[in-house]
Scaffold this active site. Structure first.
Site, short mmCIF file in Angstrom:
data_model
loop_
_atom_site.label_atom_id
_atom_site.label_comp_id
_atom_site.label_asym_id
_atom_site.label_seq_id
_atom_site.Cartn_x
_atom_site.Cartn_y
_atom_site.Cartn_z
N HIS A 197 11.39 35.97 -20.36
CA HIS A 197 11.10 36.64 -19.15
C HIS A 197 11.65 38.01 -19.44
O HIS A 197 12.45 38.56 -18.59
CB HIS A 197 12.06 35.59 -18.29
CG HIS A 197 11.61 34.43 -18.11
ND1 HIS A 197 11.79 33.46 -19.24
CD2 HIS A 197 11.08 33.40 -17.17
CE1 HIS A 197 11.39 32.25 -18.95
NE2 HIS A 197 11.08 32.24 -17.66
N HIS A 209 16.10 39.00 -11.68
CA HIS A 209 15.81 38.35 -12.76
C HIS A 209 14.72 39.22 -13.58
O HIS A 209 14.48 38.84 -14.74
CB HIS A 209 14.99 36.97 -12.48
CG HIS A 209 16.05 36.12 -11.96
ND1 HIS A 209 17.05 36.25 -11.17
CD2 HIS A 209 16.06 34.78 -12.50
CE1 HIS A 209 17.65 35.20 -10.84
NE2 HIS A 209 17.23 34.08 -11.74
N ASP A 218 10.73 35.82 -8.74
CA ASP A 218 12.16 35.56 -8.78
C ASP A 218 12.82 37.01 -8.61
O ASP A 218 13.92 36.73 -8.14
CB ASP A 218 12.52 34.98 -10.22
CG ASP A 218 12.65 33.61 -10.36
OD1 ASP A 218 12.43 32.84 -9.02
OD2 ASP A 218 12.70 33.02 -11.21
N HIS A 261 53.89 47.16 -26.92
CA HIS A 261 52.35 46.81 -27.12
C HIS A 261 51.83 47.73 -28.03
O HIS A 261 51.12 47.55 -28.86
CB HIS A 261 51.67 46.44 -25.74
CG HIS A 261 50.42 46.40 -25.87
ND1 HIS A 261 49.62 45.38 -26.37
CD2 HIS A 261 49.21 47.39 -25.77
CE1 HIS A 261 48.26 45.53 -26.27
NE2 HIS A 261 48.30 46.84 -26.19
N ILE A 314 53.76 39.44 -21.71
CA ILE A 314 53.40 40.81 -21.52
C ILE A 314 52.08 41.26 -22.05
O ILE A 314 51.49 40.74 -22.94
CB ILE A 314 54.54 41.74 -22.56
CG1 ILE A 314 55.90 41.35 -22.10
CG2 ILE A 314 54.42 43.21 -22.34
CD1 ILE A 314 56.45 42.03 -20.81
N ASP A 360 47.95 36.81 -24.41
CA ASP A 360 47.75 36.69 -22.99
C ASP A 360 46.43 37.40 -22.60
O ASP A 360 45.56 36.88 -21.59
CB ASP A 360 48.56 37.55 -22.27
CG ASP A 360 50.35 36.75 -22.70
OD1 ASP A 360 50.41 35.77 -22.26
OD2 ASP A 360 51.06 37.76 -23.14
N GLY A 361 46.13 38.58 -23.04
CA GLY A 361 45.10 39.33 -22.70
C GLY A 361 43.63 38.42 -23.20
O GLY A 361 42.53 38.51 -22.42
N GLU A 366 26.68 32.71 -20.91
CA GLU A 366 25.83 33.60 -21.91
C GLU A 366 27.14 34.34 -22.86
O GLU A 366 26.66 34.46 -24.18
CB GLU A 366 25.28 34.71 -21.02
CG GLU A 366 24.00 34.00 -20.25
CD GLU A 366 24.50 33.50 -19.01
OE1 GLU A 366 25.33 33.29 -18.45
OE2 GLU A 366 23.39 32.83 -18.36
N HIS A 395 49.96 49.03 -32.87
CA HIS A 395 50.53 48.11 -31.94
C HIS A 395 51.53 47.09 -32.64
O HIS A 395 51.28 46.06 -33.05
CB HIS A 395 49.32 47.27 -31.35
CG HIS A 395 48.03 47.92 -30.59
ND1 HIS A 395 47.27 48.71 -31.35
CD2 HIS A 395 47.94 47.99 -29.55
CE1 HIS A 395 46.39 49.19 -30.35
NE2 HIS A 395 46.72 48.58 -29.36
N GLY A 454 39.12 42.52 -31.39
CA GLY A 454 39.52 43.79 -30.93
C GLY A 454 39.28 43.68 -29.59
O GLY A 454 40.06 43.61 -28.44
N ASN A 459 53.91 35.61 -24.69
CA ASN A 459 54.92 36.56 -24.68
C ASN A 459 55.28 37.33 -23.42
O ASN A 459 56.04 38.15 -23.09
CB ASN A 459 54.75 37.81 -25.88
CG ASN A 459 53.70 38.60 -25.75
OD1 ASN A 459 52.90 38.55 -24.44
ND2 ASN A 459 53.38 39.39 -26.79
C1 LIG Z 1 37.86 43.46 -23.71
C2 LIG Z 1 39.09 44.29 -23.52
N1 LIG Z 1 39.64 44.87 -22.80
C3 LIG Z 1 40.64 45.51 -22.90
C4 LIG Z 1 41.34 45.81 -24.07
C5 LIG Z 1 42.65 46.63 -24.23
N2 LIG Z 1 43.55 46.05 -24.59
C6 LIG Z 1 44.09 45.71 -25.82
S1 LIG Z 1 45.34 44.75 -25.70
C7 LIG Z 1 45.26 44.66 -24.16
C8 LIG Z 1 46.26 43.40 -23.31
C9 LIG Z 1 47.44 43.27 -24.36
O1 LIG Z 1 47.94 42.14 -23.93
P1 LIG Z 1 48.13 40.79 -24.81
O2 LIG Z 1 46.61 40.13 -25.39
O3 LIG Z 1 49.10 40.03 -24.27
O4 LIG Z 1 48.80 41.43 -26.28
P2 LIG Z 1 50.25 41.75 -26.64
O5 LIG Z 1 50.55 43.09 -25.74
O6 LIG Z 1 51.22 40.66 -26.11
O7 LIG Z 1 50.50 42.06 -27.97
C10 LIG Z 1 44.42 45.20 -23.77
C11 LIG Z 1 44.23 45.22 -22.14
C12 LIG Z 1 40.72 45.21 -25.12
N3 LIG Z 1 40.94 45.37 -26.49
N4 LIG Z 1 39.45 44.58 -25.02
MG LIG Z 2 50.95 39.46 -24.43
#
Ligand SMILES: Cc1ncc(C[n+]2csc(CCOP(=O)(O)OP(=O)(O)O)c2C)c(N)n1
Ligand SMILES: [Mg+2]
Length: 672
Positions: A463, A475, A471, A264, A189, A157-158, A413, A27, A116, A187
């Site tokens: 539980h 549960h 419950d 990416h 994206i 972002d993610g 949780e 990446h 990750g 960024n």
């Molecule tokens: C829980 C989870 N879901 C999905 C992914 C797959 N994945 C890796 S990076 C990413 C999104 C990337 O966007 P961002 O976090 O903004 O990173 P950038 O592209 O800006 O480097 C995804 C969906 C992951 N690593 N972890």
């Molecule tokens: Mg991003």
């Protein structure tokens, strides 16, 4: 930006780009866009000693967007972490390297957290900040700030789209973790598209609402002073955690891929690598090029780090003279040890105690150990009265009581899981988190990482079955024990009574090689004879053998079903059938025993076997074999009183005895 700074930042970018290109996988977008802020942080702010990656008072840096791993590996190489050689950089993503696809803390010195799975790292950061503040309250004395470091997270972002990050950020704001700093690689994206298609909220205002200080760097691609100023300002506020939104361009410098999701997660490709280098004024060849003066500039971190640690060591020496008892305690907690003789405080339960729910026994163990093990810290996700995880006589962790060890995670949780892991990564503490077993699914992402990263996290799940009754099936855990057993390197323990519970806690506390899940009952269970020392540490043991030699049938049971198996044994004895009851609290521990031991408990030639567990039968066939029978629950539960369920689901001594007879028939063993 000076010329040296520009080239230093480009060195981070192109080491990463070249490594990704060589691996033909990885990446590049994040390292290219986040290199400037990472440069400022690692050059001017972060307190670390590359030659002593485990120095207790170092700042913690978590790359929460773990996909940008090459950014971190480049920084570790450039600043002089000795294991991170150029050969490792060139072995990115290859078998046996210290540079796996996503950062793994148990593999690579200098990697603070395994990241990750998005959302985990920033939540780990919250746990690290809690641990730091707790240890500071515990150990620091006037003029001796022995624990005085910060936690920095690089988030994306993610990462910030993930629910777990919101849960953790909300708690961080509440707890006023002023030494937690998140740099947001804003960024716009993500993996598949611009954020405008799915993520358009005002993240800054959301964090402000959580109680964070929010700062913005308008141009994180070139304005290093703005990053510096923001970091300085961040530190002025000692009460609120800080989010610094740093506007960047993903894949910065790549003429055709910057600012698109194409940057990416795929190598740029040879042509685009060339074009990017030319665009940023970087030599196209040789690959992995680092100018001498740039390397020298970065490697000043070695001297700087040594100076900082030396000063700290001097402080620590003086501290040791002035506070020898505290210093001794410090050594114990940082070595991951327990205080001498701690196990003498483990309670012993007697059959006269009547029926004791194992969750209650667990609560008694915790409260008995809390005064002795001063770094035991944790809590539950708003279930303290139910999970019995609130330690008596111990303060609560709040902004005003940072030395508190009872943590109220709130109904969060997943964040609880990741925060507990963060505390474990930090070191110096033994962290635990509890909830109902059925909600272990909500935090599974964190539990999985705890096992992968070999953390000493302790999961307390109460539980534990359909026996919670009214419950109902939402549960009532049925598949959860099996699902936890499926996680490699997670030790799952389902104790049969109060004394097995105490033994299970001992195993969890002594487990240096990974997390432990304690699976506990809501309902009372008879206390077994404590004189028959439970061999819980062996995973399974003969709890009760029939008189008169080799058994006709083995009754294999865990947790609340062990006492049921003992009842069935009596019925079978009345029929002149010799049944052996095996208490089997942990498959994982049993599998680690010698062949001889396993054979002594579950002899191959006794093919008549019944497994009894109030959960799905998945996996039990391994132990019951071709003639075995199962008394399990392969369907969801039902809302009804416990006693009704016992009858309806067939968890009666008579049913178990009946299945034993069927198994004996199937194994064609003549009755003795
Ligand atoms: C829980 C989870 N879901 C999905 C992914 C797959 N994945 C890796 S990076 C990413 C999104 C990337 O966007 P961002 O976090 O903004 O990173 P950038 O592209 O800006 O480097 C995804 C969906 C992951 N690593 N972890
Ligand atoms: Mg991003």
């Amino acid at each position: 930006m000076t010329d040296l700074e520009r080239r230093a930042i480009n060195a981070i970018r192109f080491l990463s780009v070249d490594a990704i290109q060589k691996a033909n996988s990885g990446h590049p977008g994040l390292p290219m866009g986040a290199a400037p802020m990472a440069y400022v942080l690692w050059r001017d702010h972060l307190k670390y000693n590359p030659l002593q990656p485990k120095w207790a008072d170092r700042d913690r840096f978590v790359l929460s967007g773990g996909h940008g791993s090459m950014l971190l590996y480049s920084l570790l190489y450039l600043t002089g972490y000795k294991d991170m050689t150029m050969e490792q950089i060139q072995s990115f993503r290859q078998w046996g390297s210290l540079t796996p696809g996503h950062p793994e803390s148990h593999i690579t010195p200098g990697v603070e957290a395994t990241t990750g799975p998005l959302g985990q790292g920033i939540s780990n950061g919250v746990g690290m900040a809690i641990a730091e503040r707790f240890l500071a309250a515990e150990f620091n004395r006037e003029g001796f700030p022995l624990v005085d470091h910060s936690t920095y997270v690089l988030t994306t972002d993610g990462d910030l789209m993930e629910g777990v990050a919101s849960e953790a950020a909300s708690l961080a704001g509440h707890l006023k973790l002023g030494k937690l700093f998140a740099l947001y690689d804003d960024n716009k994206i993500s993996l598949a598209a611009p954020t405008e298609v799915s993520f358009t909220e005002d993240v800054g205002r959301r964090f402000e609402a959580y109680g964070w200080q929010v700062l913005t760097v308008e141009d994180g691609n070139v304005d290093l002073d703005a990053v510096r100023n923001a970091l300085a300002k961040a530190h002025e506020d000692t009460v609120r955690p800080t989010l610094i939104k740093v506007r960047t361009t993903i894949g910065y410098g790549s003429p055709n891929k910057a600012n698109t999701h194409a940057a990416h997660g795929s190598p740029l490709g040879p042509d685009e690598v060339k074009a990017s280098k030319e665009n940023l004024g970087w030599p196209v060849k040789p690959e992995f090029y680092v100018p001498d003066d740039v390397l020298e500039h970065f490697r000043e971190a070695v001297q700087e780090g040594k100076k900082k640690q030396d000063a700290w060591s001097k402080l620590a020496d003086d501290y040791r003279k002035k506070y020898p008892d505290l210093a001794e305690k410090w050594d114990v907690v940082w070595a991951g040890k327990l205080p001498d003789g701690w196990e003498k405080s483990l309670p012993v339960f007697s059959p006269a105690d009547g029926a004791v729910p194992t969750r209650k026994a667990s609560g008694s163990v915790l409260s008995a150990l809390a005064p002795v093990i001063s770094n035991l810290i944790g809590g539950s996700a708003d279930l303290a009265p139910s999970t019995n995880t609130y330690m008596k006589g111990v303060d609560e962790q709040q902004a005003g009581s940072p030395g508190g060890r009872n943590i109220r995670f709130g109904v969060r949780e997943h964040a609880m899981g990741a925060i507990v892991n963060g505390m474990a990564y930090h070191g110096g503490v033994i962290p635990f988190g509890g909830t109902f077993l059925t909600f272990s699914d909500y935090m599974r992402g964190a539990v999985r990482v705890s096992a992968l990263a070999h953390l000493n996290s302790i999961w307390v799940y109460t539980h534990d079955s359909v026996w919670l009754g009214e419950d109902g099936p939402t549960h009532q855990a049925v598949e959860h024990i099996s699902a936890l057993r499926a996680i490699p390197d997670l030790t799952v323990l389902r104790p049969a009574d109060a004394n097995e519970t105490a033994a299970a806690w001992k195993i969890a506390l002594e487990n240096q090689n990974g997390p432990t899940a304690l699976v506990l009952s809501r309902q009372g269970l008879p206390v077994l004879d404590p004189n028959k020392t439970p061999d819980v540490a062996r995973g399974a043991y003969v709890l009760s053998d029939a008189d008169g030699g080799e058994p006709d049938v083995l009754l294999l049971a865990t947790g609340s079903e062990v006492s049921l198996a003992l009842e069935a044994q009596k019925i079978l004895a009345g029929k002149n059938v010799k049944a052996r009851v095996v208490s089997m609290p942990s498959w994982e521990l049993f599998e680690r025993q010698s062949e001889e031991y396993r054979e002594s408990v579950i002899p191959k030639k006794v093919r008549a076997r019944v497994a009894v567990e109030a959960g799905v039968s998945h996996g039990w066939h391994t132990y019951t074999g071709d003639a075995g029978r199962l008394v399990c629950r392969d369907d969801f539960g039902v809302s009804a009183p416990f006693k009704v369920l016992v009858e309806k689901f067939g968890f009666t001594p008579e049913r178990v005895a009946d299945e034993a007879m069927k198994s004996i028939k199937a194994a064609q063993i003549p009755l003795g």
